[in-house]
Design a protein around this motif. Structure first.
Motif, mmCIF file in Angstrom:
data_model
loop_
_atom_site.group_PDB
_atom_site.id
_atom_site.type_symbol
_atom_site.label_atom_id
_atom_site.label_comp_id
_atom_site.label_asym_id
_atom_site.label_seq_id
_atom_site.Cartn_x
_atom_site.Cartn_y
_atom_site.Cartn_z
ATOM 1 N N GLN A 102 44.433 -13.915 -110.347
ATOM 2 C CA GLN A 102 45.623 -14.089 -109.521
ATOM 3 C C GLN A 102 45.753 -13.005 -108.451
ATOM 4 O OE1 GLN A 102 47.684 -16.668 -109.484
ATOM 5 N NE2 GLN A 102 46.596 -17.671 -111.167
ATOM 6 N N GLY A 103 45.018 -11.897 -108.624
ATOM 7 C CA GLY A 103 45.047 -10.838 -107.619
ATOM 8 C C GLY A 103 45.870 -9.626 -107.992
ATOM 9 N N VAL A 104 46.183 -9.466 -109.269
ATOM 10 C CA VAL A 104 46.858 -8.248 -109.729
ATOM 11 C C VAL A 104 45.893 -7.071 -109.581
ATOM 12 C CG1 VAL A 104 47.867 -7.071 -111.720
ATOM 13 C CG2 VAL A 104 48.325 -9.514 -111.353
ATOM 14 N N ASP A 105 46.379 -5.938 -109.069
ATOM 15 C CA ASP A 105 45.557 -4.732 -108.963
ATOM 16 C C ASP A 105 45.675 -3.918 -110.253
ATOM 17 O OD1 ASP A 105 44.751 -5.373 -106.420
ATOM 18 O OD2 ASP A 105 46.238 -4.116 -105.421
ATOM 19 N N PHE A 106 44.533 -3.434 -110.758
ATOM 20 C CA PHE A 106 44.516 -2.664 -111.993
ATOM 21 C C PHE A 106 44.003 -1.249 -111.734
ATOM 22 C CE2 PHE A 106 44.779 -6.857 -113.807
ATOM 23 C CZ PHE A 106 45.467 -6.662 -114.997
ATOM 24 N N MET A 107 44.671 -0.299 -112.366
ATOM 25 C CA MET A 107 44.170 1.074 -112.450
ATOM 26 C C MET A 107 43.869 1.324 -113.926
ATOM 27 S SD MET A 107 46.874 3.014 -109.894
ATOM 28 C CE MET A 107 46.028 4.600 -110.035
ATOM 29 N N LEU A 108 42.619 1.089 -114.321
ATOM 30 C CA LEU A 108 42.225 1.213 -115.721
ATOM 31 C C LEU A 108 41.796 2.642 -116.037
ATOM 32 C CD1 LEU A 108 40.212 -2.115 -116.118
ATOM 33 C CD2 LEU A 108 42.619 -1.685 -116.678
ATOM 34 N N ASN A 109 41.843 2.974 -117.335
ATOM 35 C CA ASN A 109 41.526 4.325 -117.792
ATOM 36 C C ASN A 109 42.344 5.365 -117.036
ATOM 37 O OD1 ASN A 109 39.366 3.459 -119.615
ATOM 38 N ND2 ASN A 109 38.229 2.990 -117.753
ATOM 39 N N THR A 110 43.595 5.008 -116.784
ATOM 40 C CA THR A 110 44.494 5.838 -115.987
ATOM 41 C C THR A 110 45.808 6.053 -116.726
ATOM 42 O OG1 THR A 110 43.551 4.965 -113.930
ATOM 43 C CG2 THR A 110 45.703 6.031 -113.772
ATOM 44 N N LYS A 111 46.248 7.294 -116.808
ATOM 45 C CA LYS A 111 47.500 7.620 -117.486
ATOM 46 C C LYS A 111 48.602 7.910 -116.476
ATOM 47 C CE LYS A 111 45.990 9.415 -121.974
ATOM 48 N NZ LYS A 111 46.100 10.562 -122.910
ATOM 49 N N ALA A 112 49.719 7.234 -116.649
ATOM 50 C CA ALA A 112 50.908 7.557 -115.854
ATOM 51 C C ALA A 112 51.528 8.828 -116.426
ATOM 52 C CB ALA A 112 51.904 6.413 -115.907
ATOM 53 N N GLN A 113 51.844 9.765 -115.573
ATOM 54 C CA GLN A 113 52.333 11.064 -116.033
ATOM 55 C C GLN A 113 53.806 11.305 -115.725
ATOM 56 O OE1 GLN A 113 49.415 13.340 -113.849
ATOM 57 N NE2 GLN A 113 48.042 13.484 -115.630
ATOM 58 N N ASP A 114 54.285 10.745 -114.615
ATOM 59 C CA ASP A 114 55.686 10.971 -114.240
ATOM 60 C C ASP A 114 56.120 9.914 -113.232
ATOM 61 O OD1 ASP A 114 58.136 12.153 -114.293
ATOM 62 O OD2 ASP A 114 57.566 13.942 -113.165
#
Length: 371
Positions: free
Chosen positions: A109-121
């Motif tokens: 569908q075109g969702v962008d992924f940031m894999l192996n990535t941790k959100a920090q704040d």
């Protein structure tokens, strides 16, 4: 690029929300600390209330021949058992396969992924028209932020309103065993219970949850835990000694509690386990995540289309979550505690056999209407 919505966490709820929003025409990014596919501790039973929605957002599911689960059995020890039909019922699918299919659909569908990535704040932008999410791979900006990070999060935005205070350990296997594929079983043992139901490929999911004190009492040995406690239920002893185990070792999780959290704040919208974990004994956690994704997507669509304000969006979603799920979580916590004591389970089975309508009513309260 500034996204319309950024979703932190790409489990079932996060993936479903990303697909739903993308199909409505929005720019969506998913920040996920892991990768796909993966096994997770999960009962792998989904209520039929979610069936239509899942097939709508992930058409590939319609081609699968998944076991339809229509009957329920509860046991405690050798003789005490209760069986009934399930008015709504459910279907079985492994978490591994479901996440894999949802991820493929989201990419399609075109969702962008940031894999192996941790959100920090998460920080509100100075113009107050969006947010910047700091990650270990760089910053990302979005108009709205949704949190689907599950039961544990390193983000301070997750706020527990109360907790079950008791910690539990979850253990999952996949097994090959001759059994009725339309039956879900719950077998009680001292300190916990074990659920068994079929998934794809003539395989069954065997998943149990136990008070962490029981594991501590056997020097944190899972094989010893099973021999000392699970084998006290003769049904489980037979299953463990006759089944073919697919995994070399079980999938485990510790530190489980059943906290109710805030569903929405000024900065984030929470869905799935991020907003509160339902005790697995009622077998409806994935449906809870899917329903929250569907309702949140509807409300976000109305907000981004200019139909409702941000304040209305927050109020609508919070009121929905409180009305739909808080009572289910509270009931599940009571049932969870009751299940730890075999003598209470035996009495419950006795009551259910005399008054089966009581069991039907309790099961109904743990499920919602199809959507």
């Amino acid at each position: 690029m500034k996204y319309d919505v950024s979703i932190i966490g790409g489990g079932i709820a996060g993936l479903a929300l990303s697909i739903d929003l993308k199909k409505r025409g929005y720019l969506v990014a998913v920040i996920e600390k892991g990768n796909y596919p993966r096994h997770k501790v999960c009962g792998e039973y989904i209520s039929m209330e979610s069936h239509t929605y899942l097939q709508t957002i992930c058409p590939a599911l319609a081609a699968l021949h998944l076991p339809m689960i229509r009957n329920f059995k509860l046991t405690s020890g050798r003789k005490k058992e209760f069986t009934t039909t399930l008015d709504l019922g459910g279907f079985g699918i492994s978490r591994y396969l479901l996440e894999k299919l949802l991820f493929k659909e989201a990419e399609k569908q075109g969702v962008d992924f940031m894999l192996n990535t941790k959100a920090q704040d998460i920080n509100r932008d100075t113009d107050k028209l969006g947010y910047t999410i700091k990650t270990n791979s760089g910053d990302i900006t979005a108009t709205l932020v949704c949190n689907a990070t599950g039961r544990k999060s390193n983000l301070k935005t997750v706020e527990k309103l109360n907790s079950s205070k008791t910690n539990y350990v979850g253990v999952k296997y996949h097994i090959k065993l001759a059994r009725n594929p339309n039956l879900i079983e719950i077998h009680n043992f001292p300190g916990g219970y074990c659920g068994i139901s079929n998934i794809e490929d003539d395989t069954a999911c065997l998943c149990y949850i136990v008070n962490s004190k029981k594991l501590n009492s056997v020097n944190n040995s899972i094989p010893e835990l099973e021999k000392v406690y699970l084998f006290k239920n003769s049904n489980l002893k037979k299953i463990f000694t006759t089944a073919e185990f697919v995994f070399d070792s079980p999938v485990t999780i510790s530190g489980i509690d059943f906290a109710i959290k805030r569903a929405a704040t000024d900065d984030s919208f929470f869905l799935g386990d991020s907003a509160g974990r339902m005790a697995p004994i009622i077998g409806n956690g994935m449906s809870m995540g899917l329903r929250s994704a569907n309702v949140l997507a509807n409300n976000i669509d109305q907000h981004l289309s200019g139909i409702i304000s941000k304040e209305q969006l927050i109020a609508n979603y919070a009121n929905f979550w409180e009305g739909e799920f808080s009572s289910r979580i509270k009931l599940s916590r009571h049932l969870q505690k009751l299940s730890e004591y075999s003598f209470l389970t035996k009495r419950t089975i006795g009551l259910f056999n005399i008054f089966p309508s009581v069991a039907k009513n309790i099961i109904k309260k743990t499920h919602g209407n199809p959507f």
